[in-house]
Write a protein that holds these residues in place. Structure first.
Motif, PDB file in Angstrom:
ATOM      1  N   MET A   1       0.836  -1.201   0.000  1.00 37.15           N
ATOM      2  CA  MET A   1       0.000   0.000   0.000  1.00 37.15           C
ATOM      3  C   MET A   1       0.871   1.250   0.000  1.00 37.15           C
ATOM      4  O   MET A   1       0.632   2.194  -0.729  1.00 37.15           O
ATOM      5  CB  MET A   1      -0.915  -0.021   1.225  1.00 37.15           C
ATOM      6  N   TYR A   2       1.914   1.248   0.820  1.00 31.80           N
ATOM      7  CA  TYR A   2       2.793   2.408   0.952  1.00 31.80           C
ATOM      8  C   TYR A   2       3.486   2.722  -0.366  1.00 31.80           C
ATOM      9  O   TYR A   2       3.660   3.885  -0.727  1.00 31.80           O
ATOM     10  CB  TYR A   2       3.823   2.117   2.035  1.00 31.80           C
ATOM     11  N   GLU A   3       3.884   1.683  -1.130  1.00 30.00           N
ATOM     12  CA  GLU A   3       4.615   1.884  -2.378  1.00 30.00           C
ATOM     13  C   GLU A   3       3.690   2.221  -3.545  1.00 30.00           C
ATOM     14  O   GLU A   3       4.149   2.698  -4.577  1.00 30.00           O
ATOM     15  CB  GLU A   3       5.416   0.620  -2.723  1.00 30.00           C
ATOM     16  N   LEU A   4       2.390   1.965  -3.397  1.00 26.30           N
ATOM     17  CA  LEU A   4       1.452   2.212  -4.483  1.00 26.30           C
ATOM     18  C   LEU A   4       0.967   3.652  -4.515  1.00 26.30           C
ATOM     19  O   LEU A   4       0.227   4.034  -5.421  1.00 26.30           O
ATOM     20  CB  LEU A   4       0.245   1.270  -4.362  1.00 26.30           C
ATOM     21  N   LEU A  63      -9.719 -10.924   1.030  1.00 31.77           N
ATOM     22  CA  LEU A  63      -9.558  -9.638   0.357  1.00 31.77           C
ATOM     23  C   LEU A  63      -8.087  -9.341   0.062  1.00 31.77           C
ATOM     24  O   LEU A  63      -7.747  -8.843  -1.014  1.00 31.77           O
ATOM     25  CB  LEU A  63     -10.155  -8.521   1.220  1.00 31.77           C
ATOM     26  N   VAL A  64      -7.212  -9.646   1.026  1.00 29.64           N
ATOM     27  CA  VAL A  64      -5.776  -9.407   0.836  1.00 29.64           C
ATOM     28  C   VAL A  64      -5.237 -10.262  -0.303  1.00 29.64           C
ATOM     29  O   VAL A  64      -4.497  -9.780  -1.162  1.00 29.64           O
ATOM     30  CB  VAL A  64      -5.004  -9.694   2.141  1.00 29.64           C
ATOM     31  N   MET A  65      -5.602 -11.538  -0.309  1.00 29.29           N
ATOM     32  CA  MET A  65      -5.099 -12.455  -1.326  1.00 29.29           C
ATOM     33  C   MET A  65      -5.598 -12.097  -2.726  1.00 29.29           C
ATOM     34  O   MET A  65      -4.915 -12.324  -3.723  1.00 29.29           O
ATOM     35  CB  MET A  65      -5.512 -13.888  -0.981  1.00 29.29           C
ATOM     36  N   SER A  66      -6.806 -11.528  -2.816  1.00 31.43           N
ATOM     37  CA  SER A  66      -7.406 -11.278  -4.130  1.00 31.43           C
ATOM     38  C   SER A  66      -7.195  -9.851  -4.639  1.00 31.43           C
ATOM     39  O   SER A  66      -7.221  -9.623  -5.854  1.00 31.43           O
ATOM     40  CB  SER A  66      -8.907 -11.567  -4.078  1.00 31.43           C
ATOM     41  N   CYS A  67      -6.969  -8.891  -3.748  1.00 32.28           N
ATOM     42  CA  CYS A  67      -6.946  -7.483  -4.165  1.00 32.28           C
ATOM     43  C   CYS A  67      -5.600  -6.787  -3.994  1.00 32.28           C
ATOM     44  O   CYS A  67      -5.332  -5.793  -4.682  1.00 32.28           O
ATOM     45  CB  CYS A  67      -8.007  -6.690  -3.389  1.00 32.28           C
ATOM     46  N   LEU A  68      -4.757  -7.255  -3.083  1.00 36.03           N
ATOM     47  CA  LEU A  68      -3.537  -6.513  -2.755  1.00 36.03           C
ATOM     48  C   LEU A  68      -2.363  -6.981  -3.603  1.00 36.03           C
ATOM     49  O   LEU A  68      -2.143  -8.182  -3.779  1.00 36.03           O
ATOM     50  CB  LEU A  68      -3.213  -6.701  -1.269  1.00 36.03           C
ATOM     51  N   TYR A  69      -1.613  -6.022  -4.154  1.00 37.04           N
ATOM     52  CA  TYR A  69      -0.421  -6.341  -4.952  1.00 37.04           C
ATOM     53  C   TYR A  69       0.757  -6.647  -4.035  1.00 37.04           C
ATOM     54  O   TYR A  69       0.883  -6.084  -2.950  1.00 37.04           O
ATOM     55  CB  TYR A  69      -0.032  -5.160  -5.847  1.00 37.04           C
ATOM     56  N   GLU A  70       1.646  -7.529  -4.502  1.00 35.77           N
ATOM     57  CA  GLU A  70       2.907  -7.738  -3.797  1.00 35.77           C
ATOM     58  C   GLU A  70       3.825  -6.567  -4.116  1.00 35.77           C
ATOM     59  O   GLU A  70       3.728  -5.962  -5.193  1.00 35.77           O
ATOM     60  CB  GLU A  70       3.538  -9.066  -4.245  1.00 35.77           C
ATOM     61  N   THR A  71       4.717  -6.203  -3.196  1.00 37.81           N
ATOM     62  CA  THR A  71       5.562  -5.030  -3.411  1.00 37.81           C
ATOM     63  C   THR A  71       6.681  -5.352  -4.410  1.00 37.81           C
ATOM     64  O   THR A  71       7.247  -6.456  -4.405  1.00 37.81           O
ATOM     65  CB  THR A  71       6.198  -4.568  -2.091  1.00 37.81           C
ATOM     66  N   PRO A  72       7.013  -4.373  -5.260  1.00 34.09           N
ATOM     67  CA  PRO A  72       8.106  -4.587  -6.234  1.00 34.09           C
ATOM     68  C   PRO A  72       9.427  -4.929  -5.544  1.00 34.09           C
ATOM     69  O   PRO A  72      10.228  -5.697  -6.071  1.00 34.09           O
ATOM     70  CB  PRO A  72       8.193  -3.243  -6.964  1.00 34.09           C
ATOM     71  N   ARG A  73       9.650  -4.340  -4.393  1.00 34.41           N
ATOM     72  CA  ARG A  73      10.905  -4.581  -3.657  1.00 34.41           C
ATOM     73  C   ARG A  73      11.030  -6.066  -3.311  1.00 34.41           C
ATOM     74  O   ARG A  73      12.097  -6.663  -3.468  1.00 34.41           O
ATOM     75  CB  ARG A  73      10.916  -3.724  -2.387  1.00 34.41           C
ATOM     76  N   TYR A  74       9.941  -6.652  -2.834  1.00 31.69           N
ATOM     77  CA  TYR A  74       9.969  -8.071  -2.486  1.00 31.69           C
ATOM     78  C   TYR A  74      10.129  -8.934  -3.737  1.00 31.69           C
ATOM     79  O   TYR A  74      10.932  -9.875  -3.767  1.00 31.69           O
ATOM     80  CB  TYR A  74       8.681  -8.450  -1.754  1.00 31.69           C
ATOM     81  N   LEU A  75       9.383  -8.611  -4.797  1.00 33.16           N
ATOM     82  CA  LEU A  75       9.458  -9.393  -6.036  1.00 33.16           C
ATOM     83  C   LEU A  75      10.864  -9.354  -6.629  1.00 33.16           C
ATOM     84  O   LEU A  75      11.378 -10.359  -7.120  1.00 33.16           O
ATOM     85  CB  LEU A  75       8.439  -8.860  -7.052  1.00 33.16           C
ATOM     86  N   LEU A  76      11.481  -8.170  -6.562  1.00 32.72           N
ATOM     87  CA  LEU A  76      12.834  -8.030  -7.097  1.00 32.72           C
ATOM     88  C   LEU A  76      13.831  -8.830  -6.273  1.00 32.72           C
ATOM     89  O   LEU A  76      14.782  -9.411  -6.812  1.00 32.72           O
ATOM     90  CB  LEU A  76      13.219  -6.544  -7.102  1.00 32.72           C
ATOM     91  N   SER A  77      13.608  -8.887  -4.964  1.00 32.76           N
ATOM     92  CA  SER A  77      14.518  -9.652  -4.107  1.00 32.76           C
ATOM     93  C   SER A  77      14.437 -11.151  -4.395  1.00 32.76           C
ATOM     94  O   SER A  77      15.376 -11.897  -4.114  1.00 32.76           O
ATOM     95  CB  SER A  77      14.179  -9.401  -2.636  1.00 32.76           C
TER      96      SER A  77
END
Length: 333
Positions: A1-4, A63-77
């Motif tokens: 949420m913070y990064e979006l 709701l979290v599993m279906s609506c919230l994006y994973e953060t790019p920082r985590y995906l990049l790691s």
């Protein structure tokens, strides 16, 4: 949420996503309890109430599993560069921007394959201890964090004890033993809901105000816990339980604001290269006293609520000292 969300609108995300959602979750148990316990006063009522409260957590997970994006920082790691780009593209669209086609993603220092990445936890702690700015940030953050856990969670147990005592006569506590069950009246539920809703509204207003004046975390902490200390000193002359509950609601308003200011200031307290590891340690320490709080409050209240007030004074003073220790040049934005 913070990064979006764009940096200048981070405080809005906390008001809308955190405070509004939290306000709903804090009011829902009161409304649910009113309908269940007023119309079904039996052992089954408690079971139904607990089931409904647990069911809301299931809805949250869905709701979290279906609506919230994973953060790019985590995906990049994790080496998922393409997925990180997709999320970044959506982030740019949400902020009315277009992501350049030739963008190159570079992992954060702590996540990249550099010397910093290979530092052990012990080495990171040595870096923090060697730097007074980082050390005082960690110490202050831990002291405030422990007190925040008490005032945001432990205060609920204090309110419970006050409500219980409000339904007893002067002889109801014999040798510290509970003598009967107290059922709340419709007026009690309305008072509880009124306190909760009004405190949530005031919290949202004060969050907007704190953002506009750009108040620093250190200053906010000193004001917040200095006020809490004064309030708890006055609690020794509290005339009845409902006045006490109102006072504790004011204390929670102050601490809700400080908790969000602390989250907004996190990036300025600890350098990026060691932030994740040290913040993890701080969070662990913050939550250590939490399991003892219900027991301590209940045992102290059996003797006298003045002992509970004394405990609140101790946490206020502890957090006030932590606020004084914090570096002064840390601002909310």
């Amino acid at each position: 949420m913070y990064e979006l969300i764009a940096p200048e609108h981070h405080w809005v995300s906390f008001v809308v996503a955190d405070e509004w959602a939290s306000a709903f979750s804090r009011s829902l148990p009161i409304v649910t309890a009113f309908f269940i316990f007023n119309y079904l006063q039996s052992e089954l009522a408690s079971r139904i109430y607990i089931f409904l409260m647990c069911f809301t957590a299931v809805i949250y997970v869905i709701l979290v599993m279906s609506c919230l994006y994973e953060t790019p920082r985590y995906l990049l790691s994790k080496g998922k560069t393409e997925e990180a780009l997709n999320v970044l593209t959506k982030m740019a669209e949400l902020n009315g921007k277009k992501l350049p086609t030739d963008i190159k993603l570079v992992p954060d220092i702590e996540l990249a394959s550099t010397e910093d990445q290979n530092l052990s936890l012990y080495q990171k702690l040595k870096i923090a201890i060697a730097n007074w700015h980082i050390s005082r940030s960690l110490i202050g953050m831990i002291m405030i964090g422990i007190s925040l856990r008490f005032f945001l969670t432990g205060i609920s147990f204090v309110k419970t004890e006050l409500i219980y005592l409000n339904g007893q006569n002067g002889d109801s506590l014999c040798n510290g033993e509970r003598s009967k069950t107290y059922f709340l009246t419709s007026k009690d539920y309305l008072l509880l809901l009124g306190f909760q809703v009004s405190s949530d509204i005031i919290t949202c207003i004060t969050l907007v105000y704190f953002n506009r004046i750009n108040i620093g975390l250190r200053t906010a902490g000193i004001i917040c816990y200095g006020t809490c200390f004064a309030i708890f000193c006055a609690m020794f002359t509290c005339p009845n339980a409902w006045v006490g509950i109102g006072i504790f609601s004011v204390v929670q308003i102050l601490n809700y604001n400080l908790a969000i200011l602390m989250l907004l200031n996190m990036s300025g307290l600890i350098p990026t290269s060691i932030r994740s590891s040290l913040f993890g340690i701080c969070t662990f320490i913050m939550y250590l006293p939490l399991p003892l709080m219900p027991w301590a409050i209940q045992e102290l209240s059996k003797v006298s609520m003045h002992y509970v007030t004394g405990l609140c004074l101790a946490f206020s003073l502890f957090a006030l000292c932590g606020s004084v220790i914090l570096p002064s040049k840390i601002y909310a934005n």
